[in-house]
Design a protein around this motif. Sequence first.
Motif, PDB file in Angstrom:
ATOM      1  N   TYR A 154      84.831  59.499  57.208  1.00  0.00           N
ATOM      2  CA  TYR A 154      86.231  59.860  56.978  1.00  0.00           C
ATOM      3  C   TYR A 154      86.386  61.372  56.882  1.00  0.00           C
TER       4      TYR A 154
ATOM      5  N   VAL B  69      94.614  55.035  56.802  1.00  0.00           N
ATOM      6  CA  VAL B  69      93.320  54.821  56.163  1.00  0.00           C
ATOM      7  C   VAL B  69      93.602  54.248  54.782  1.00  0.00           C
TER       8      VAL B  69
ATOM      9  N   TYR C  89      92.143  51.966  59.362  1.00  0.00           N
ATOM     10  CA  TYR C  89      90.773  52.195  58.919  1.00  0.00           C
ATOM     11  C   TYR C  89      90.637  51.787  57.459  1.00  0.00           C
TER      12      TYR C  89
ATOM     13  N   LEU D  23      88.561  52.434  54.267  1.00  0.00           N
ATOM     14  CA  LEU D  23      87.635  53.380  53.637  1.00  0.00           C
ATOM     15  C   LEU D  23      86.820  52.735  52.521  1.00  0.00           C
TER      16      LEU D  23
END
Length: 108
Positions: A14, A64, A89, A91
């Motif tokens: 990230y 994210v 995404y 994380l």
Amino acid sequence: MANEDPVLISPEAYNTEFAGVDHYLLDVRTPDEFNTSHIAGAHNISVDLIASRINELPTDKPIVVYCRSGNRSSQAAQILDEAGFTGVYDLGGTNQWTSAGYNLCIGC
């Protein structure tokens, strides 16, 4: 960075892949958890409210998501995927974030 399905991304990836990239960082923990500490720059919508607040999320940039342990972020990523979002995404959690040596924003 567009993808079709939610992608699990590590804190290290990230910080490398999203450095300088316009994206929406979404903390899906409760407001109390978020107010205690969070990743700098994050927005907060708890996972149980995602579906009812989906129209507040951007469709023109990667999203994210993260939580504490990775369970709620996985649920949120799936909700976004099923709602037709791309560029989602996961994380994982703040546990992984701090274990990787990154700090949380406290009181900011």
